[in-house]
Design a protein around this motif. Structure first.
Motif, mmCIF file in Angstrom:
data_model
loop_
_atom_site.group_PDB
_atom_site.id
_atom_site.type_symbol
_atom_site.label_atom_id
_atom_site.label_comp_id
_atom_site.label_asym_id
_atom_site.label_seq_id
_atom_site.Cartn_x
_atom_site.Cartn_y
_atom_site.Cartn_z
ATOM 1 N N THR A 163 -0.159 15.115 -3.482
ATOM 2 C CA THR A 163 0.198 14.594 -2.703
ATOM 3 C C THR A 163 -0.202 13.068 -2.497
ATOM 4 O OG1 THR A 163 1.515 16.411 -1.523
ATOM 5 C CG2 THR A 163 1.267 13.699 0.071
ATOM 6 N N ASP A 164 -1.378 12.943 -2.505
ATOM 7 C CA ASP A 164 -2.197 11.552 -1.906
ATOM 8 C C ASP A 164 -2.377 10.425 -3.657
ATOM 9 O OD1 ASP A 164 -1.744 11.476 0.751
ATOM 10 O OD2 ASP A 164 -4.069 13.098 0.168
ATOM 11 N N TYR A 165 -2.066 11.627 -4.570
ATOM 12 C CA TYR A 165 -2.273 10.874 -6.480
ATOM 13 C C TYR A 165 -0.829 10.069 -6.226
ATOM 14 C CZ TYR A 165 -3.000 10.944 -11.290
ATOM 15 O OH TYR A 165 -2.952 10.625 -12.237
ATOM 16 N N GLU A 166 0.098 10.852 -5.791
ATOM 17 C CA GLU A 166 0.824 9.927 -5.159
ATOM 18 C C GLU A 166 1.370 9.416 -6.587
ATOM 19 O OE1 GLU A 166 3.400 6.519 -2.397
ATOM 20 O OE2 GLU A 166 0.167 6.551 -2.456
ATOM 21 N N THR A 167 2.132 9.553 -8.182
ATOM 22 C CA THR A 167 2.444 9.400 -9.292
ATOM 23 C C THR A 167 1.762 8.626 -9.837
ATOM 24 O OG1 THR A 167 4.866 9.384 -8.274
ATOM 25 C CG2 THR A 167 4.347 8.556 -10.308
ATOM 26 N N SER A 168 0.047 8.897 -10.100
ATOM 27 C CA SER A 168 -0.983 8.050 -10.248
ATOM 28 C C SER A 168 -1.405 6.795 -9.943
ATOM 29 C CB SER A 168 -1.245 7.222 -11.256
ATOM 30 O OG SER A 168 0.048 6.278 -11.825
ATOM 31 N N ARG A 169 -0.298 6.060 -8.395
ATOM 32 C CA ARG A 169 -1.322 5.329 -7.332
ATOM 33 C C ARG A 169 -2.434 5.419 -6.303
ATOM 34 N NH1 ARG A 169 3.420 2.137 -5.113
ATOM 35 N NH2 ARG A 169 1.615 0.623 -3.504
ATOM 36 N N ALA A 170 -2.913 6.581 -6.747
ATOM 37 C CA ALA A 170 -4.816 6.426 -6.088
ATOM 38 C C ALA A 170 -5.244 5.757 -7.591
ATOM 39 C CB ALA A 170 -4.623 7.744 -5.855
ATOM 40 N N CYS A 171 -4.898 6.260 -8.698
ATOM 41 C CA CYS A 171 -6.009 6.112 -10.051
ATOM 42 C C CYS A 171 -6.870 4.671 -9.955
ATOM 43 C CB CYS A 171 -5.400 6.240 -11.407
ATOM 44 S SG CYS A 171 -4.073 7.596 -12.048
ATOM 45 N N GLY A 172 -8.044 5.228 -9.930
ATOM 46 C CA GLY A 172 -9.426 3.628 -9.859
ATOM 47 C C GLY A 172 -9.705 3.457 -8.650
ATOM 48 N N ALA A 173 -8.670 3.289 -8.038
ATOM 49 C CA ALA A 173 -9.142 3.401 -5.831
ATOM 50 C C ALA A 173 -10.756 4.442 -5.652
ATOM 51 C CB ALA A 173 -8.528 4.363 -5.115
ATOM 52 N N ALA A 221 0.238 -1.422 -0.145
ATOM 53 C CA ALA A 221 0.084 0.238 -0.096
ATOM 54 C C ALA A 221 0.751 1.569 0.046
ATOM 55 C CB ALA A 221 -1.012 0.161 1.160
ATOM 56 N N GLY A 222 0.124 2.106 -0.314
ATOM 57 C CA GLY A 222 1.098 4.069 -0.667
ATOM 58 C C GLY A 222 0.535 4.537 0.206
ATOM 59 N N ARG A 223 0.600 6.023 0.069
ATOM 60 C CA ARG A 223 0.425 6.379 0.846
ATOM 61 C C ARG A 223 -1.660 6.513 1.674
ATOM 62 N NH1 ARG A 223 2.302 11.094 2.261
ATOM 63 N NH2 ARG A 223 0.261 12.505 3.100
ATOM 64 N N ILE A 224 -2.251 5.627 0.473
ATOM 65 C CA ILE A 224 -3.619 5.603 0.536
ATOM 66 C C ILE A 224 -4.235 4.454 1.177
ATOM 67 C CG2 ILE A 224 -5.920 5.863 0.483
ATOM 68 C CD1 ILE A 224 -5.170 8.248 -2.552
ATOM 69 N N ARG A 225 -4.528 3.953 2.569
ATOM 70 C CA ARG A 225 -4.091 2.853 3.353
ATOM 71 C C ARG A 225 -4.932 1.931 3.423
ATOM 72 N NH1 ARG A 225 1.176 1.722 6.645
ATOM 73 N NH2 ARG A 225 3.154 2.849 4.670
ATOM 74 N N THR A 237 -10.077 9.268 -10.841
ATOM 75 C CA THR A 237 -9.569 9.705 -12.343
ATOM 76 C C THR A 237 -9.097 10.666 -12.343
ATOM 77 O OG1 THR A 237 -11.888 10.547 -12.415
ATOM 78 C CG2 THR A 237 -12.249 8.023 -12.679
ATOM 79 N N ASN A 238 -9.050 11.795 -11.415
ATOM 80 C CA ASN A 238 -8.100 12.630 -11.340
ATOM 81 C C ASN A 238 -6.682 13.090 -10.653
ATOM 82 O OD1 ASN A 238 -7.041 14.915 -13.763
ATOM 83 N ND2 ASN A 238 -9.188 15.668 -13.600
ATOM 84 N N GLU A 239 -5.608 14.068 -11.324
ATOM 85 C CA GLU A 239 -5.017 14.270 -10.134
ATOM 86 C C GLU A 239 -5.655 16.222 -10.104
ATOM 87 O OE1 GLU A 239 -0.941 15.100 -11.472
ATOM 88 O OE2 GLU A 239 -0.387 15.647 -9.699
ATOM 89 N N PRO A 250 7.857 0.199 -15.120
ATOM 90 C CA PRO A 250 8.238 1.268 -14.213
ATOM 91 C C PRO A 250 6.096 2.459 -14.312
ATOM 92 C CG PRO A 250 9.161 1.821 -15.581
ATOM 93 C CD PRO A 250 8.678 0.745 -15.283
ATOM 94 N N ARG A 251 5.845 2.992 -12.976
ATOM 95 C CA ARG A 251 4.012 3.588 -13.449
ATOM 96 C C ARG A 251 4.927 5.598 -13.367
ATOM 97 N NH1 ARG A 251 -0.421 2.278 -9.927
ATOM 98 N NH2 ARG A 251 -2.612 2.554 -11.061
ATOM 99 N N THR A 252 3.947 5.640 -14.655
ATOM 100 C CA THR A 252 4.152 6.899 -14.781
ATOM 101 C C THR A 252 2.835 7.800 -13.867
ATOM 102 O OG1 THR A 252 2.744 6.607 -16.587
ATOM 103 C CG2 THR A 252 4.755 6.739 -16.899
ATOM 104 N N GLY A 253 3.040 9.001 -14.105
ATOM 105 C CA GLY A 253 2.036 9.424 -14.248
ATOM 106 C C GLY A 253 0.763 10.281 -14.519
ATOM 107 N N PHE A 254 0.783 9.525 -15.428
ATOM 108 C CA PHE A 254 -0.795 9.474 -16.515
ATOM 109 C C PHE A 254 -1.086 7.910 -16.558
ATOM 110 C CE2 PHE A 254 3.432 9.918 -19.077
ATOM 111 C CZ PHE A 254 3.020 8.810 -20.128
ATOM 112 N N ASN A 255 -0.464 7.038 -15.354
ATOM 113 C CA ASN A 255 -1.360 6.123 -15.262
ATOM 114 C C ASN A 255 -0.940 5.218 -16.357
ATOM 115 O OD1 ASN A 255 -2.632 3.895 -13.233
ATOM 116 N ND2 ASN A 255 -4.839 4.599 -14.509
ATOM 117 N N TYR A 256 -0.040 4.946 -16.674
ATOM 118 C CA TYR A 256 0.966 3.456 -17.471
ATOM 119 C C TYR A 256 2.122 3.785 -16.614
ATOM 120 C CZ TYR A 256 -2.829 3.779 -21.453
ATOM 121 O OH TYR A 256 -4.321 3.962 -22.432
ATOM 122 N N PHE A 257 2.214 1.447 -17.459
ATOM 123 C CA PHE A 257 3.697 0.812 -17.207
ATOM 124 C C PHE A 257 4.169 1.554 -18.406
ATOM 125 C CE2 PHE A 257 0.675 -0.107 -13.891
ATOM 126 C CZ PHE A 257 0.603 0.005 -12.831
#
Length: 321
Positions: free
Chosen positions: A159-169, A118-122, A186-188, A270-277
């Protein structure tokens, strides 16, 4: 009748007899003392202190007597001492050791509720912040999911978006007035959005309060919805066998890692800020894909072609938590 001379001789004889008896008794006493002194038992008594020291210095396996303060007790002796005397520091140390084990177990249990990926959002954590509203249009955003089927969506602060880690949560947002709404990220929301802040679509904000409120104090937490369908995979526009970007869509839980099979093992992209690996050298493009959520569950998908900008269903989905 005895003469004077006879009486004198008799007195002298008596004195000699008494003196002889005295000397004999004295000699007998000395001899008895010498004999007693030569006995082995008497020597042990005389040297008992030294003998005791040697005995207590030796390990006494199974001995229940209290150990000598000047010697280190054997393990069996310390166990007996701990069991027999409450004044000894050993019983204090034993309960402490016993307490440390349950604490360790409780700590382990608490740790298990917070997934290591888990990242920042747990999960299981409530966050405080403020809700604002924005015009979301068709629902697309920095996560590049495309138009949203519904407008219960939101933008997470940087901060909590965390390089798109929050995407889809999926996040449950609660207002102080008792109203709540579940939204999908769906957005930052860039600065000045602060940590804890969620920028809701106007449609979602209106479920909590009038848009005129502007800023609404909230608490929010991660949720794992029940009805969601299966997830899909999409290759980014421009993808090929030499370069590709891979995106996961419609996942129940936040995605922590995406790996591709390279023939020699798994390679984490690696994951990008626009939510692609991204696979910059094309390694694994069009090969088997393995997706891991924040709870550590892994789903393997194969048989997908490198079809740019095409949503390809997988038929699998992460478990609900």
């Amino acid at each position: 009748m005895m003469t004077t001379r006879q009486v004198a001789r008799q007195h002298r004889r008596r004195r000699r007899l008494v003196l002889g008896a005295t000397v004999a008794l004295t000699a007998a006493g000395v001899l008895a003392y010498v004999v007693m002194a030569l006995q082995p038992g008497h020597k042990v008594d005389a040297g008992s202190a030294a003998a005791t020291t040697r005995v207590t210095a030796q390990p006494r396996v199974g001995d229940t007597a209290s150990p000598s303060p000047s010697s280190s007790p054997s393990p069996s002796t310390s166990t007996s001492a701990s069991a027999s005397s409450s004044a000894s520091p050993k019983p204090t140390a034993t309960p402490k050791a016993a307490k440390s084990s349950p604490k360790g177990i409780q700590k382990s249990a608490r740790t298990s509720t917070v997934p290591p990926t888990a990242g920042r959002i747990r999960p299981g954590t409530t966050y405080q912040g403020v809700a604002t509203a924005y015009a979301a249009g068709v629902g697309d955003g920095a996560c590049l999911f495309g138009p949203s089927p519904d407008m219960m969506i939101a933008a997470m602060n940087t901060t909590d978006y965390e390089t798109s880690r929050a995407c889809g949560a999926y996040v449950l947002v609660r207002a102080a007035n008792g109203k709540s709404i579940t939204v999908r990220i769906t957005n930052e929301c860039p600065l000045p959005c602060a940590p804890g802040q969620i920028d809701l679509s106007q449609q979602a904000f209106a479920k909590l309060a009038d848009l005129k409120v502007g800023r609404l104090p909230i608490t929010w937490s991660l949720v794992s919805p029940s009805s969601i369908g299966t997830m899909s995979i999409r290759y980014k526009t421009g993808s090929s066998a030499y370069w590709c970007g891979i995106q996961v869509i419609g996942h129940r839980n936040p995605v922590a890692r995406l790996e591709v099979s390279t023939g020699g093992g798994w390679r984490s992209l690696p994951r990008t800020g626009f939510n692609y690996f991204i696979s910059a050298d094309g390694s694994g493009c069009g090969k088997t894909i393995r997706v891991t959520d924040i709870y550590g569950e892994q789903l393997t998908v194969n048989g997908l072609k490198v079809s740019a900008n095409v949503v390809q269903p997988t038929g699998v989905q992460f478990a609900q938590h």
